[in-house]
Design a protein around this motif. Structure first.
Motif, PDB file in Angstrom:
ATOM      1  N   UNK A  46    -114.055  48.554-100.634  1.00  0.00           N
ATOM      2  CA  UNK A  46    -113.079  49.405 -99.958  1.00  0.00           C
ATOM      3  C   UNK A  46    -113.702  50.682 -99.440  1.00  0.00           C
ATOM      4  N   UNK A  47    -114.738  51.158-100.114  1.00  0.00           N
ATOM      5  CA  UNK A  47    -115.456  52.332 -99.621  1.00  0.00           C
ATOM      6  C   UNK A  47    -116.156  52.013 -98.305  1.00  0.00           C
ATOM      7  N   UNK A  48    -116.758  50.833 -98.224  1.00  0.00           N
ATOM      8  CA  UNK A  48    -117.447  50.422 -96.998  1.00  0.00           C
ATOM      9  C   UNK A  48    -116.460  50.262 -95.855  1.00  0.00           C
ATOM     10  N   UNK A  49    -115.287  49.699 -96.185  1.00  0.00           N
ATOM     11  CA  UNK A  49    -114.272  49.553 -95.145  1.00  0.00           C
ATOM     12  C   UNK A  49    -113.831  50.913 -94.616  1.00  0.00           C
ATOM     13  N   UNK A  50    -113.631  51.858 -95.540  1.00  0.00           N
ATOM     14  CA  UNK A  50    -113.199  53.195 -95.121  1.00  0.00           C
ATOM     15  C   UNK A  50    -114.256  53.861 -94.264  1.00  0.00           C
ATOM     16  N   UNK A  51    -115.529  53.679 -94.648  1.00  0.00           N
ATOM     17  CA  UNK A  51    -116.611  54.288 -93.890  1.00  0.00           C
ATOM     18  C   UNK A  51    -116.778  53.630 -92.526  1.00  0.00           C
ATOM     19  N   UNK A  52    -116.265  52.420 -92.372  1.00  0.00           N
ATOM     20  CA  UNK A  52    -116.432  51.700 -91.120  1.00  0.00           C
ATOM     21  C   UNK A  52    -115.324  51.940 -90.121  1.00  0.00           C
ATOM     22  N   UNK A  53    -114.454  52.920 -90.402  1.00  0.00           N
ATOM     23  CA  UNK A  53    -113.341  53.206 -89.506  1.00  0.00           C
ATOM     24  C   UNK A  53    -113.326  54.675 -89.112  1.00  0.00           C
ATOM     25  N   UNK A  54    -112.866  54.927 -87.900  1.00  0.00           N
ATOM     26  CA  UNK A  54    -112.729  56.292 -87.390  1.00  0.00           C
ATOM     27  C   UNK A  54    -111.272  56.465 -86.997  1.00  0.00           C
ATOM     28  N   UNK A  55    -110.589  57.413 -87.634  1.00  0.00           N
ATOM     29  CA  UNK A  55    -109.153  57.592 -87.429  1.00  0.00           C
ATOM     30  C   UNK A  55    -108.895  58.813 -86.554  1.00  0.00           C
ATOM     31  N   UNK A  56    -108.077  58.601 -85.536  1.00  0.00           N
ATOM     32  CA  UNK A  56    -107.762  59.645 -84.556  1.00  0.00           C
ATOM     33  C   UNK A  56    -106.254  59.903 -84.573  1.00  0.00           C
ATOM     34  N   UNK A  57    -105.887  61.165 -84.717  1.00  0.00           N
ATOM     35  CA  UNK A  57    -104.491  61.569 -84.670  1.00  0.00           C
ATOM     36  C   UNK A  57    -104.274  62.421 -83.432  1.00  0.00           C
ATOM     37  N   UNK A  58    -103.243  62.100 -82.646  1.00  0.00           N
ATOM     38  CA  UNK A  58    -102.876  62.904 -81.484  1.00  0.00           C
ATOM     39  C   UNK A  58    -101.445  63.375 -81.664  1.00  0.00           C
ATOM     40  N   UNK A  59    -101.211  64.704 -81.475  1.00  0.00           N
ATOM     41  CA  UNK A  59     -99.904  65.252 -81.847  1.00  0.00           C
ATOM     42  C   UNK A  59     -99.571  66.476 -80.995  1.00  0.00           C
ATOM     43  N   UNK A  60     -98.421  66.416 -80.313  1.00  0.00           N
ATOM     44  CA  UNK A  60     -97.831  67.614 -79.712  1.00  0.00           C
ATOM     45  C   UNK A  60     -97.001  68.271 -80.808  1.00  0.00           C
ATOM     46  N   UNK A  61     -97.420  69.455 -81.260  1.00  0.00           N
ATOM     47  CA  UNK A  61     -96.852  70.037 -82.480  1.00  0.00           C
ATOM     48  C   UNK A  61     -95.762  71.081 -82.224  1.00  0.00           C
ATOM     49  N   UNK A  62     -95.239  71.149 -81.014  1.00  0.00           N
ATOM     50  CA  UNK A  62     -94.079  71.972 -80.675  1.00  0.00           C
ATOM     51  C   UNK A  62     -94.298  73.456 -80.965  1.00  0.00           C
ATOM     52  N   UNK A  63     -94.798  74.150 -79.970  1.00  0.00           N
ATOM     53  CA  UNK A  63     -94.995  75.608 -80.029  1.00  0.00           C
ATOM     54  C   UNK A  63     -95.612  76.072 -81.344  1.00  0.00           C
ATOM     55  N   UNK A  64     -96.743  75.449 -81.688  1.00  0.00           N
ATOM     56  CA  UNK A  64     -97.469  75.881 -82.880  1.00  0.00           C
ATOM     57  C   UNK A  64     -96.669  75.718 -84.147  1.00  0.00           C
ATOM     58  N   UNK A  65     -96.132  74.510 -84.381  1.00  0.00           N
ATOM     59  CA  UNK A  65     -95.290  74.233 -85.548  1.00  0.00           C
ATOM     60  C   UNK A  65     -94.087  75.174 -85.573  1.00  0.00           C
ATOM     61  N   UNK A  66     -93.535  75.363 -84.376  1.00  0.00           N
ATOM     62  CA  UNK A  66     -92.379  76.243 -84.185  1.00  0.00           C
ATOM     63  C   UNK A  66     -92.690  77.676 -84.638  1.00  0.00           C
ATOM     64  N   UNK A  67     -93.979  78.036 -84.565  1.00  0.00           N
ATOM     65  CA  UNK A  67     -94.451  79.380 -84.939  1.00  0.00           C
ATOM     66  C   UNK A  67     -94.034  79.740 -86.365  1.00  0.00           C
ATOM     67  N   UNK A  68     -94.048  78.717 -87.221  1.00  0.00           N
ATOM     68  CA  UNK A  68     -93.538  78.855 -88.583  1.00  0.00           C
ATOM     69  C   UNK A  68     -94.619  78.447 -89.583  1.00  0.00           C
ATOM     70  N   UNK A  69     -95.141  79.379 -90.390  1.00  0.00           N
ATOM     71  CA  UNK A  69     -96.187  79.037 -91.371  1.00  0.00           C
ATOM     72  C   UNK A  69     -95.752  77.956 -92.355  1.00  0.00           C
ATOM     73  N   UNK A  70     -94.474  77.918 -92.700  1.00  0.00           N
ATOM     74  CA  UNK A  70     -93.999  76.888 -93.623  1.00  0.00           C
ATOM     75  C   UNK A  70     -94.124  75.498 -93.000  1.00  0.00           C
ATOM     76  N   UNK A  71     -93.837  75.400 -91.704  1.00  0.00           N
ATOM     77  CA  UNK A  71     -93.998  74.126 -91.004  1.00  0.00           C
ATOM     78  C   UNK A  71     -95.468  73.734 -90.925  1.00  0.00           C
ATOM     79  N   UNK A  72     -96.334  74.704 -90.697  1.00  0.00           N
ATOM     80  CA  UNK A  72     -97.771  74.428 -90.665  1.00  0.00           C
ATOM     81  C   UNK A  72     -98.256  73.924 -92.022  1.00  0.00           C
ATOM     82  N   UNK A  73     -97.711  74.481 -93.103  1.00  0.00           N
ATOM     83  CA  UNK A  73     -98.096  74.039 -94.447  1.00  0.00           C
ATOM     84  C   UNK A  73     -97.667  72.590 -94.690  1.00  0.00           C
ATOM     85  N   UNK A  74     -96.496  72.224 -94.192  1.00  0.00           N
ATOM     86  CA  UNK A  74     -96.040  70.833 -94.291  1.00  0.00           C
ATOM     87  C   UNK A  74     -96.997  69.918 -93.533  1.00  0.00           C
TER      88      UNK A  74
END
Length: 266
Positions: free
Chosen positions: A18-46
């Protein structure tokens, strides 16, 4: 003792597998986060805790309002990314890339763009992150032409992904739009397809889904759409293992867009 040793060896092999499988993958996240997590530090922490659970290798974000290079670096370190790049433009929404790996050969383009785009290299991938104009179909077509002109300078063997909130619609989703009575123009996405790029979500998924709006923001929204994309060139298409629009209790509330999560084989 021999039985115990055998069991231990089997457990070790499972861990290594399972370690080899994990090392063999590259994960990409793309996200429009809405005005900097709604300009809210609590949202950024989530967001930070949520990203830790997904553990992507690279994150592309749009609408990083109020962020600076320093604050994006600090956010990235909280979820284990040592590298970050931010593009800002006056009276436009910032965008950024964070990564576990060095982000090199960075170009930030704002000329002739509503928001702009970032070109960079992460590991052996060329990456373009953008946020096309939310106001003009014709401007979106001009902007994607700029990006495609840049991409045409790369050798065809190089692996390239173009991603972000494209504020554009794909003809592969046309039946959904017709069912809802929406009128759509598909020229922006058609330009990418005609240039040889593959819409990763349409390529890997039979189901049709919208990425906008989320559950929290659907009241009052008159028209739904798939606005968020990851496009792959011919050299990278074969490496795409999976891609999905992530819908869960966090993403239902965090932004007005749902994120995309893609896995590539290394």
């Amino acid at each position: 003792m021999n039985v115990l040793k055998i069991i231990c060896n089997i457990c070790l092999l499972i861990v290594l597998f399972f370690s080899a499988r994990a090392q063999g993958r590259f994960k990409v996240l793309d996200y429009n986060v809405l005005t900097g997590f709604q300009k809210n530090p609590a949202q950024a922490a989530i967001f930070v805790e949520w990203v830790k659970g997904i553990d992507p290798d690279m994150v592309a974000m749009q609408e990083l309002s109020t962020f600076t290079q320093d604050s994006l670096e600090r956010l990235a370190r909280r979820y284990g990314h040592a590298y970050a790049v931010l593009l800002t433009k006056e009276r436009a929404a910032p965008m950024g890339i964070t990564s576990k790996y060095p982000i090199v050969n960075v170009q930030k383009v704002t000329d002739n763009m509503h928001h702009g785009y970032i070109c960079a290299r992460v590991k052996h991938y060329h990456v373009v992150v953008t946020h096309l104009s939310p106001f003009s179909y014709e401007k979106c077509k001009e902007e994607i032409s700029n990006i495609l002109a840049w991409s045409s300078t790369l050798p065809k063997k190089e692996k390239l992904m173009i991603m972000g909130d494209l504020n554009a619609f794909a003809a592969t989703d046309s039946l959904l739009y017709q069912e809802k009575g929406y009128k759509r123009r598909y020229g922006v996405i058609r330009q990418l397809l005609e240039a040889g790029f593959t819409d990763a979500f349409a390529f890997k998924k039979q189901v049709k889904e919208f990425s906008y709006p989320t559950k929290k923001y659907e009241n009052g929204v008159k028209q739904y759409g798939r606005l968020d994309y990851i496009f792959l060139n011919g050299a990278l298409k074969k490496d795409c293992l999976d891609i999905r629009i992530v819908r869960d209790q966090v993403t239902d509330q965090l932004s007005d867009h749902y994120p995309l999560l893609m896995e590539l084989s290394l």
